[in-house]
Design an enzyme around this catalytic site. Structure first.
Site, PDB file in Angstrom:
ATOM      1  N   SER A 150      40.098  30.993  43.754  1.00 58.90           N
ATOM      2  CA  SER A 150      40.300  30.617  45.147  1.00 58.90           C
ATOM      3  C   SER A 150      40.198  29.095  45.309  1.00 58.90           C
ATOM      4  CB  SER A 150      39.305  31.367  46.037  1.00 58.90           C
ATOM      5  OG  SER A 150      39.693  31.311  47.386  1.00 58.90           O
ATOM      6  N   ASP A 229      45.250  41.090  48.570  1.00 57.43           N
ATOM      7  CA  ASP A 229      44.365  39.983  48.940  1.00 57.43           C
ATOM      8  C   ASP A 229      44.662  39.589  50.389  1.00 57.43           C
ATOM      9  OD1 ASP A 229      43.208  37.416  49.272  1.00 57.43           O
ATOM     10  OD2 ASP A 229      43.424  36.965  47.138  1.00 57.43           O
ATOM     11  N   HIS A 263      40.617  40.034  46.785  1.00 56.04           N
ATOM     12  CA  HIS A 263      40.185  38.664  46.492  1.00 56.04           C
ATOM     13  C   HIS A 263      38.790  38.615  45.862  1.00 56.04           C
ATOM     14  CE1 HIS A 263      40.991  34.360  47.168  1.00 56.04           C
ATOM     15  NE2 HIS A 263      39.733  34.186  47.529  1.00 56.04           N
TER      16      HIS A 263
END
EC number: 3.1.2.12
Length: 285
Positions: A150, A229, A263
């Site tokens: 991320s 995600d 995620h």
């Protein structure tokens, strides 16, 4: 000589997962980092992979949730996981939101007050921390790679693009690939760098923009992205923009969309073995 204080030490898969703290001269505060030393490190120096974590994380998330030590032990590679920002500086606003300030250093060197004195995570992870690791541990300094998740995927990519030859390879899980075009990036960059997305200096910290002008040794890039995600769906990550930029300049990049994955660290734990294998292709020789 940097003084290290051992915070914790746990045996796992024949190696040792340790956490240390030290006073960072770059960040102006005490910082923690995790380091996994595989059993091979007791006999010889080993290569190293740096892992940069995402928003709200500390050094603990990756070392406790990713399950990477098993594969690092098998391959004989050290893993280093720094924290994601300076902490406890009492800068006005540092704890006001989860996606800016504490836990959200974005791996840039801030140039705007009141952040520019301390928020220099880029310099920390590319200069100060590797110097500490190479000095204190049985590491091969010329055999290092970098990966992240991320915000940390963004960090890993920009570190590799901005320092041709420093890292043998780079990979990322669900990276923020084009921060000048997404809400998270615009918030962070306006706070740390000032101005708006039209500001040329923003492009110096954006993986998609940096890919367009990368001019260095061959760099093999692996990116995994979960199809479920929520941040992908909110256009925070924009991996296709990076893929297209890489294609335009002939930069080898594999972007894998993983059906059903989100995620979280469940996603990372599923594919971490692939990423360590990806890096070891370049680290073991």
């Amino acid at each position: 000589m940097t003084e290290l204080t051992e915070v914790s030490n746990n045996k796992i898969f024949g190696g040792w997962q340790k956490v240390y703290s030290h006073e960072s001269s770059v960040l102006g505060c005490k910082m923690n980092f995790g380091i996994f030393l595989p059993p091979q490190a007791e006999e010889d120096n080993v290569p190293v992979i740096y892992f940069l974590s995402g928003l709200t994380c500390t050094e603990a998330n990756f070392i406790q949730k990713a399950g990477a030590q098993k594969y690092a032990s098998e391959w004989g590679v050290a893993l280093v996981a720094p924290d994601t920002s300076p902490r406890g500086l009492n800068i006005p606003g540092e704890d006001d939101s989860w996606d800016f300030g504490t836990g959200a250093g974005f791996y840039v060197d801030a140039i705007k007050e009141p952040w520019k004195k301390n928020y220099k995570m880029y310099s920390y992870v590319t200069k100060e921390l590797p110097a500490v690791i190479n000095e204190k541990f049985p590491i091969l300094p010329d055999r290092q790679s970098i990966m992240g998740h991320s915000m940390g995927g963004h960090g890993a990519l920009i570190c590799a693009f901005k320092n041709p030859g420093m890292y043998k390879s780079v990979s990322a899980f669900a990276p923020i690939s084009n921060p000048i075009k997404c809400p998270w990036g615009k918030k962070a960059f306006s706070g740390y760098l000032g101005e708006t997305e039209d500001n040329a200096s923003w492009k110096d910290w954006d993986a998609t923009e940096l890919a367009k002008k990368y001019n260095g040794p061959p760099l093999d890039i692996l990116i995994d992205q979960g199809k479920e995600d929520s941040f992908l769906k909110q256009s925070q990550l924009l991996p296709e923009n990076l893929l297209n930029a890489a294609k335009d300049v002939g930069l080898p990049l594999v972007l894998r969309f993983q059906e059903g994955y989100d995620h979280t660290y469940y996603f990372i734990a599923t594919f971490i073995e692939d990423h360590i294998k990806h890096h070891m292709k370049y680290l073991k020789n």
